[in-house]
Write a protein that holds these residues in place. Structure first.
Motif, PDB file in Angstrom:
ATOM      1  N   GLU A 175       0.838  -1.198   0.000  1.00  0.00           N
ATOM      2  CA  GLU A 175       0.000   0.000   0.000  1.00  0.00           C
ATOM      3  C   GLU A 175       0.877   1.253   0.000  1.00  0.00           C
ATOM      4  O   GLU A 175       1.773   1.391   0.826  1.00  0.00           O
ATOM      5  CB  GLU A 175      -0.912   0.022   1.220  1.00  0.00           C
ATOM      6  CG  GLU A 175      -1.869   1.183   1.206  1.00  0.00           C
ATOM      7  CD  GLU A 175      -2.847   1.145   2.366  1.00  0.00           C
ATOM      8  OE1 GLU A 175      -3.676   2.073   2.444  1.00  0.00           O
ATOM      9  OE2 GLU A 175      -2.760   0.215   3.171  1.00  0.00           O
ATOM     10  N   HIS A 311      -4.715   9.941   4.145  1.00  0.00           N
ATOM     11  CA  HIS A 311      -3.265   9.748   4.120  1.00  0.00           C
ATOM     12  C   HIS A 311      -2.547  11.096   4.225  1.00  0.00           C
ATOM     13  O   HIS A 311      -1.522  11.218   4.897  1.00  0.00           O
ATOM     14  CB  HIS A 311      -2.849   9.063   2.820  1.00  0.00           C
ATOM     15  CG  HIS A 311      -3.321   7.649   2.717  1.00  0.00           C
ATOM     16  ND1 HIS A 311      -3.173   6.894   1.576  1.00  0.00           N
ATOM     17  CD2 HIS A 311      -3.952   6.839   3.606  1.00  0.00           C
ATOM     18  CE1 HIS A 311      -3.679   5.692   1.766  1.00  0.00           C
ATOM     19  NE2 HIS A 311      -4.168   5.643   2.991  1.00  0.00           N
ATOM     20  N   SER A 328      -1.564   8.342  15.195  1.00  0.00           N
ATOM     21  CA  SER A 328      -2.385   7.183  15.512  1.00  0.00           C
ATOM     22  C   SER A 328      -3.664   7.587  16.232  1.00  0.00           C
ATOM     23  O   SER A 328      -4.735   7.025  15.992  1.00  0.00           O
ATOM     24  CB  SER A 328      -1.585   6.197  16.373  1.00  0.00           C
ATOM     25  OG  SER A 328      -2.329   5.033  16.624  1.00  0.00           O
ATOM     26  N   HIS A 333      -6.335   4.469  15.092  1.00  0.00           N
ATOM     27  CA  HIS A 333      -5.838   3.114  14.882  1.00  0.00           C
ATOM     28  C   HIS A 333      -5.663   2.419  16.230  1.00  0.00           C
ATOM     29  O   HIS A 333      -5.113   2.998  17.158  1.00  0.00           O
ATOM     30  CB  HIS A 333      -4.480   3.138  14.167  1.00  0.00           C
ATOM     31  CG  HIS A 333      -4.576   3.532  12.733  1.00  0.00           C
ATOM     32  ND1 HIS A 333      -3.517   4.070  12.033  1.00  0.00           N
ATOM     33  CD2 HIS A 333      -5.605   3.465  11.848  1.00  0.00           C
ATOM     34  CE1 HIS A 333      -3.891   4.315  10.784  1.00  0.00           C
ATOM     35  NE2 HIS A 333      -5.147   3.952  10.647  1.00  0.00           N
ATOM     36  N   ASP A 335      -3.866  -0.364  16.570  1.00  0.00           N
ATOM     37  CA  ASP A 335      -2.489  -0.849  16.565  1.00  0.00           C
ATOM     38  C   ASP A 335      -1.604   0.206  15.917  1.00  0.00           C
ATOM     39  O   ASP A 335      -1.816   0.590  14.763  1.00  0.00           O
ATOM     40  CB  ASP A 335      -2.402  -2.160  15.788  1.00  0.00           C
ATOM     41  CG  ASP A 335      -1.030  -2.805  15.883  1.00  0.00           C
ATOM     42  OD1 ASP A 335      -0.109  -2.161  16.411  1.00  0.00           O
ATOM     43  OD2 ASP A 335      -0.879  -3.946  15.422  1.00  0.00           O
ATOM     44  N   THR A 338      -0.158  -0.073  12.420  1.00  0.00           N
ATOM     45  CA  THR A 338      -0.936   0.340  11.251  1.00  0.00           C
ATOM     46  C   THR A 338      -0.574   1.752  10.834  1.00  0.00           C
ATOM     47  O   THR A 338      -0.609   2.105   9.655  1.00  0.00           O
ATOM     48  CB  THR A 338      -2.445   0.263  11.565  1.00  0.00           C
ATOM     49  OG1 THR A 338      -2.750  -1.032  12.072  1.00  0.00           O
ATOM     50  CG2 THR A 338      -3.281   0.526  10.321  1.00  0.00           C
ATOM     51  N   THR A 339      -0.222   2.572  11.811  1.00  0.00           N
ATOM     52  CA  THR A 339       0.107   3.970  11.537  1.00  0.00           C
ATOM     53  C   THR A 339       1.522   4.129  11.011  1.00  0.00           C
ATOM     54  O   THR A 339       1.839   5.157  10.401  1.00  0.00           O
ATOM     55  CB  THR A 339      -0.036   4.789  12.845  1.00  0.00           C
ATOM     56  OG1 THR A 339      -1.210   4.371  13.541  1.00  0.00           O
ATOM     57  CG2 THR A 339      -0.136   6.275  12.558  1.00  0.00           C
ATOM     58  N   SER A 340       2.367   3.127  11.221  1.00  0.00           N
ATOM     59  CA  SER A 340       3.783   3.273  10.893  1.00  0.00           C
ATOM     60  C   SER A 340       4.036   3.548   9.419  1.00  0.00           C
ATOM     61  O   SER A 340       5.071   4.109   9.053  1.00  0.00           O
ATOM     62  CB  SER A 340       4.550   2.013  11.324  1.00  0.00           C
ATOM     63  OG  SER A 340       4.087   0.883  10.609  1.00  0.00           O
ATOM     64  N   LYS A 341       3.075   3.184   8.553  1.00  0.00           N
ATOM     65  CA  LYS A 341       3.303   3.424   7.126  1.00  0.00           C
ATOM     66  C   LYS A 341       3.341   4.904   6.795  1.00  0.00           C
ATOM     67  O   LYS A 341       3.807   5.296   5.724  1.00  0.00           O
ATOM     68  CB  LYS A 341       2.214   2.732   6.300  1.00  0.00           C
ATOM     69  CG  LYS A 341       0.809   3.268   6.523  1.00  0.00           C
ATOM     70  CD  LYS A 341      -0.202   2.445   5.750  1.00  0.00           C
ATOM     71  CE  LYS A 341      -1.618   2.914   6.024  1.00  0.00           C
ATOM     72  NZ  LYS A 341      -2.616   2.070   5.347  1.00  0.00           N
TER      73      LYS A 341
END
Length: 375
Positions: A175, A311, A328, A333, A335, A338-341
């Motif tokens: 993604e 995004h 986050s 989120h 977790d 999930t935000t680390s991207k």
């Protein structure tokens, strides 16, 4: 046999099985025909009772598992995901068969239903394409995996076959995080319809999903506490701070509608349904259509979806504060992984950081690019 004729001439059957009474009228014109009809109905009732007993007392079937999974998990999802899951479970039920036992489903059967789903197509008015790997994973592999794991771990079903799910998940493209650049933002908002522009602007500054924007009500806005309540994925409730930019967007919308925040102006009236020139609440599908007709693509901005507004919110927050926990919290989120991207950087960010380091240090090399005596 227990059949009898009523005063009106109709033949009636009446029998009991497993403590349950079965009775009703028949189309028979004689006792013998009524007894034959009762025999057929009794045989069918015995078969139905046995099937019901097998569902509750015997090895769990696909039909029983899907029904239980929906009752315990699926029905509690809302929005688009809930509808997608409901459709996916119906498809699995038809393909696997409601009376198929869970313990008979192994790697071969899983591969078979995945292959069948993978070969299906999505047909629209203008296009015809195969389902993406992501869609197959989301509508076949993941629901089936969750059901079988839940059956083994929580429903204590014995004898289920071992399945390596990593072998069945289809590869998906990584993604990407697409950010709306300043010049693209200007083009997008210039092209957008005036009545839909506040909804797009709010999505950009809040990080709300499309459905969350369309469903926002004035009751969700707490002007005193300066917060906004939102029901996100899985019907999970949360609040985010109401910023000055959000307040400015919302303040201009007061008085448009008593309940819903975002509205549109009807351009084509429909007798008995809508009046031209009057405002009505923006719907999920309406906002999707407005974005498709007047959004980024219409403005010449390539490869930018509505969800990329979210995004963009995250990326700008990350760049401004560098605190992934803040991002986050805004995106809600559960977790943080999930935000680390969103913890990525662009070339401009790298260049700016490198320039800052160079400015802060005393140069140890000559500006010409070479040290004395070195090639």
């Amino acid at each position: 046999m227990s059949v009898y004729q009523r005063a009106n001439g109709k033949w009636v059957y009446d029998f009991q099985l497993s403590g349950r009474r079965f009775c009703g009228t028949t189309d028979a014109t004689s006792r013998r025909a009524a007894e034959r009809e009762e025999g057929r109905l009794k045989a069918q009732a015995e078969q139905d009772l046995k099937a019901a007993k097998d569902l509750t007392e015997g090895p769990m079937t696909v039909g029983a598992a899907i029904a239980r999974f929906w009752d315990e998990v699926g029905q509690h999802y809302g929005g688009t995901y809930g509808k997608t899951l409901d459709t996916a479970l119906d498809w699995l039920l038809a393909e696997l068969g409601p009376t198929t036992r869970l313990r008979d489903i192994g790697p071969s059967k899983v591969a078979e239903v995945i292959a069948k789903r993978r070969g299906m197509e999505v047909v629209t008015k203008t296009t015809r394409r195969k389902l993406t790997n992501a869609t197959v994973n989301r509508t076949v592999t993941e629901p089936l995996r969750r059901i079988l794991i839940r059956a083994a771990d929580m429903w204590e079903q014995p004898g289920l076959k071992k399945i390596d799910w990593s072998e069945h998940l289809l590869p998906e493209p990584k993604e990407r995080v697409r950010e709306l650049r300043d010049h693209e933002e200007a083009k997008t908002f210039d092209r957008m319809r005036d009545d839909y522009r506040p909804a797009i602007a709010f999505a950009l500054v809040s990080g709300f999903r499309l459905a969350e924007v369309a469903n926002l009500r004035w009751a969700d806005v707490d002007w005193t506490a300066q917060t906004i309540a939102v029901i996100g994925k899985g019907e999970k409730a949360a609040t985010i701070p109401l910023t000055s930019e959000m307040r400015a967007i919302l303040a201009g919308l007061r008085g448009h509608h008593d309940e819903f925040v975002f509205t549109y102006v009807c351009r084509r009236g429909e007798p008995g349904v809508r009046v031209k020139g009057r405002r009505y609440p923006i719907t999920y599908e309406g906002l999707k259509s407005a974005w498709r007709r007047h959004g980024a693509r219409a403005a010449g901005v390539k490869d930018f979806r509505f969800h990329d507004l979210r995004h963009t919110t995250a990326t700008r927050l990350m760049r401004e504060r560098g605190n992934i926990k803040i991002v986050s919290r805004v995106l809600r989120h559960e977790d943080i992984a999930t935000t680390s991207k969103y913890a990525h950087v662009h070339d401009d960010d790298v260049r700016e950081a490198m320039e800052a380091v160079s400015a802060a240090r005393k140069p140890v090399r000559k500006a010409t690019g070479t040290d004395e005596g070195q090639p």
